[in-house]
Enzyme design. Sequence first.
Site, PDB file in Angstrom:
ATOM      1  N   PHE A  68       0.762  -1.247   0.059  1.00 48.90           N
ATOM      2  CA  PHE A  68      -0.011  -0.152  -0.082  1.00 48.90           C
ATOM      3  C   PHE A  68       0.918   1.250   0.101  1.00 48.90           C
ATOM      4  O   PHE A  68       0.848   2.219  -0.816  1.00 48.90           O
ATOM      5  CB  PHE A  68      -0.772  -0.150   1.199  1.00 48.90           C
ATOM      6  CG  PHE A  68      -1.638   1.088   1.629  1.00 48.90           C
ATOM      7  CD1 PHE A  68      -2.180   1.907   0.689  1.00 48.90           C
ATOM      8  CD2 PHE A  68      -1.211   1.667   2.898  1.00 48.90           C
ATOM      9  CE1 PHE A  68      -2.862   3.093   1.072  1.00 48.90           C
ATOM     10  CE2 PHE A  68      -1.894   2.952   3.324  1.00 48.90           C
ATOM     11  CZ  PHE A  68      -2.949   3.677   2.426  1.00 48.90           C
ATOM     12  N   ASP A 107       9.850  -6.791  -4.115  1.00 48.46           N
ATOM     13  CA  ASP A 107       8.451  -7.320  -3.299  1.00 48.46           C
ATOM     14  C   ASP A 107       8.342  -8.808  -3.924  1.00 48.46           C
ATOM     15  O   ASP A 107       9.010  -9.000  -4.932  1.00 48.46           O
ATOM     16  CB  ASP A 107       7.427  -6.397  -3.554  1.00 48.46           C
ATOM     17  CG  ASP A 107       6.350  -6.477  -2.427  1.00 48.46           C
ATOM     18  OD1 ASP A 107       5.879  -7.603  -2.101  1.00 48.46           O
ATOM     19  OD2 ASP A 107       5.900  -5.369  -1.875  1.00 48.46           O
ATOM     20  N   LEU A 109       9.921  -1.275   3.719  1.00 47.40           N
ATOM     21  CA  LEU A 109       8.493  -1.078   4.204  1.00 47.40           C
ATOM     22  C   LEU A 109       8.205  -2.742   4.547  1.00 47.40           C
ATOM     23  O   LEU A 109       6.881  -2.979   4.758  1.00 47.40           O
ATOM     24  CB  LEU A 109       7.496  -0.597   2.979  1.00 47.40           C
ATOM     25  CG  LEU A 109       8.180   0.817   2.591  1.00 47.40           C
ATOM     26  CD1 LEU A 109       7.845   1.035   1.150  1.00 47.40           C
ATOM     27  CD2 LEU A 109       7.019   1.625   3.412  1.00 47.40           C
ATOM     28  N   THR A 111       6.251   1.892  13.300  1.00 43.77           N
ATOM     29  CA  THR A 111       4.654   1.895  13.482  1.00 43.77           C
ATOM     30  C   THR A 111       4.310   2.592  14.770  1.00 43.77           C
ATOM     31  O   THR A 111       5.391   2.569  15.847  1.00 43.77           O
ATOM     32  CB  THR A 111       4.165   0.650  13.760  1.00 43.77           C
ATOM     33  OG1 THR A 111       2.799   0.776  14.128  1.00 43.77           O
ATOM     34  CG2 THR A 111       4.582  -0.453  14.908  1.00 43.77           C
ATOM     35  N   TYR A 114       3.884  -7.808  17.311  1.00 41.75           N
ATOM     36  CA  TYR A 114       4.229  -6.579  16.198  1.00 41.75           C
ATOM     37  C   TYR A 114       5.111  -5.494  16.894  1.00 41.75           C
ATOM     38  O   TYR A 114       5.977  -5.307  16.503  1.00 41.75           O
ATOM     39  CB  TYR A 114       3.002  -6.300  15.391  1.00 41.75           C
ATOM     40  CG  TYR A 114       2.876  -5.367  14.621  1.00 41.75           C
ATOM     41  CD1 TYR A 114       3.660  -5.625  13.336  1.00 41.75           C
ATOM     42  CD2 TYR A 114       2.314  -3.996  14.779  1.00 41.75           C
ATOM     43  CE1 TYR A 114       3.645  -4.528  12.371  1.00 41.75           C
ATOM     44  CE2 TYR A 114       2.316  -3.082  13.886  1.00 41.75           C
ATOM     45  CZ  TYR A 114       3.058  -3.358  12.709  1.00 41.75           C
ATOM     46  OH  TYR A 114       3.202  -2.287  11.890  1.00 41.75           O
ATOM     47  N   ARG A 158      -7.269  -4.507   7.833  1.00 42.61           N
ATOM     48  CA  ARG A 158      -7.179  -3.518   8.444  1.00 42.61           C
ATOM     49  C   ARG A 158      -8.592  -2.735   8.310  1.00 42.61           C
ATOM     50  O   ARG A 158      -9.376  -3.059   7.494  1.00 42.61           O
ATOM     51  CB  ARG A 158      -6.168  -2.481   8.469  1.00 42.61           C
ATOM     52  CG  ARG A 158      -4.578  -3.259   8.907  1.00 42.61           C
ATOM     53  CD  ARG A 158      -3.422  -2.290   8.454  1.00 42.61           C
ATOM     54  NE  ARG A 158      -3.163  -2.192   7.097  1.00 42.61           N
ATOM     55  CZ  ARG A 158      -1.988  -2.013   6.666  1.00 42.61           C
ATOM     56  NH1 ARG A 158      -1.144  -1.421   7.360  1.00 42.61           N
ATOM     57  NH2 ARG A 158      -1.591  -2.136   5.379  1.00 42.61           N
ATOM     58  N   VAL A 163     -15.521  -3.874  16.907  1.00 42.98           N
ATOM     59  CA  VAL A 163     -15.154  -4.676  17.980  1.00 42.98           C
ATOM     60  C   VAL A 163     -15.042  -4.248  19.272  1.00 42.98           C
ATOM     61  O   VAL A 163     -14.410  -2.987  19.540  1.00 42.98           O
ATOM     62  CB  VAL A 163     -13.280  -5.120  17.362  1.00 42.98           C
ATOM     63  CG1 VAL A 163     -12.645  -5.866  18.508  1.00 42.98           C
ATOM     64  CG2 VAL A 163     -13.402  -5.699  16.138  1.00 42.98           C
ATOM     65  N   TYR A 175      -5.933 -11.244  21.630  1.00 39.15           N
ATOM     66  CA  TYR A 175      -5.856  -9.925  20.856  1.00 39.15           C
ATOM     67  C   TYR A 175      -5.923  -8.841  22.096  1.00 39.15           C
ATOM     68  O   TYR A 175      -6.639  -9.101  23.298  1.00 39.15           O
ATOM     69  CB  TYR A 175      -7.526  -9.603  20.080  1.00 39.15           C
ATOM     70  CG  TYR A 175      -7.444  -8.145  19.561  1.00 39.15           C
ATOM     71  CD1 TYR A 175      -6.851  -7.781  18.285  1.00 39.15           C
ATOM     72  CD2 TYR A 175      -8.487  -7.363  19.851  1.00 39.15           C
ATOM     73  CE1 TYR A 175      -6.840  -6.584  17.781  1.00 39.15           C
ATOM     74  CE2 TYR A 175      -8.517  -6.237  19.346  1.00 39.15           C
ATOM     75  CZ  TYR A 175      -7.724  -5.810  18.307  1.00 39.15           C
ATOM     76  OH  TYR A 175      -7.972  -4.562  17.922  1.00 39.15           O
TER      77      TYR A 175
END
Length: 386
Positions: free
Chosen positions: A25, A46, A93, A136, A182, A232, A250, A332
């Site tokens: 993206f 990639d 990336l 991030t 992550y 996402r 959620v 999660y």
Amino acid sequence: MAGRVDLDGKPIKPITICMIGAGGFIGSHLCEKLMSETQHKVLAVDVYNDKIKHLLEPASLPWADRIQFHRLNIKNDSRLEGLIKMADLTVNLAAICTPADYNTRPLDTIYSNFIDALPVVKYCSENGKRLIHFSTCEVYGKTIGCFLPKDSPLRQDPAYYVLKEDASPCIFGPIEKQRWSYACAKQLIERLIYAEGAENGLEFTIVRPFNWIGPRMDFIPGIDGPSEGVPRVLACFSNNLLRREPLKLVDGGQSQRTFVYIKDAIEAVVLMIENPARANGHIFNVGNPNNEVTVRQLAEMMTQVYSKVSGEVSSETPTIDVSSKEFYGEGYDDSDKRIPDMTIINRQLGWNPKTSLWDLLECTLTYQHRTYAEAIKQSMSKPTAN
Ligand code: NAD
Ligand code: UDP
């Protein structure tokens, strides 16, 4: 394009950029900008190239001699070092970066975000090459404010929630909440890059994106990605709107996010590329503090915008609540709130985001509708097996 100058008024010399993850993206938008508005060359690395096909073919494109695609997996390909050596700058990336993977594929997530990035850092350091590495905003984890009592007036004090590169702590949940695999892997690669800078003189810039969104983000399940895949939030909600299903909130959709338009954010990255003296050695938040909403508000706004761009009346049940366990599975957890402090990027690069949330959703949902509405209609009219 002629006569482009940097922020200090010096002419910008064209360079060669090894862009790893160029087919994703952010990579696709960065390649597009570099081809249409600069003279830089890109070695695009990639495993996929669908999102940059329009920049690679036909051979008559004006930038055809400035972009080369190299299909390789950086996990296990000896060509990587050669490509980094050929370039002046590497932009990394490549990553697994969809939350649905963090708790269900934690090993792949940690390998992708830490182990697989190690050779990239090493080759840049050993060969004296500059590195722009994508980290991030999730490295901040949770805000300090979320640990205060619910009714504490301090929760309103920015000192307890605004995220600053050089001051905020990184607050993750327990190990069994694998969501943080992550963030933790990204934090460790940031620390390693920082240490390479301090001990071995690596010239680096670290980017912390705060929810960059726009066209070509992720995939629409069952159309250009797996039916059971969970992308996402932008693509999840787009998919629900295209299929006229309720948007799934959620755990009540109470988490807050700030969204920035991909095209604004790419301008910040180009400033980093072309102003090394101002960008080297820095970690930059890149986001839009003015575009804050809860996920529930995002769902409501996307429903209104989609109705405007598609000309269709919104469905009677626009949203439904789902538990995070049901939606993402065991392990999660969530970041409660993400407001970027903009002091450093403002001071070093004079960058500010421009696009409001409504406007960026209008551009993005117009793209989603044009790209997918017909394909969805056709797939939904096909009889399903049994
Ligand atoms: P993306 O998934 O669209 O792009 C990542 C690209 O890397 C993909 O095209 C993938 O094929 C490629 N890739 C992954 N592993 C590879 C490997 N081993 N070898 C070769 N290519 C590989 O994601 P994106 O949104 O473009 O994100 C890019 C970077 O920015 C990531 O590092 C991500 O963690 C970071 N980031 C993005 C956001 C955001 O808002 N989009 C937010 C936080 C962090
Ligand atoms: N989310 C949601 N419904 C969905 C997808 C995501 O409520 O269909 C929520 C998710 O729990 C999180 C927020 O939206 O609170 C943003 O999720 P995203 O996947 O974009 O990644 P994040 O910002 O957490 O990195």
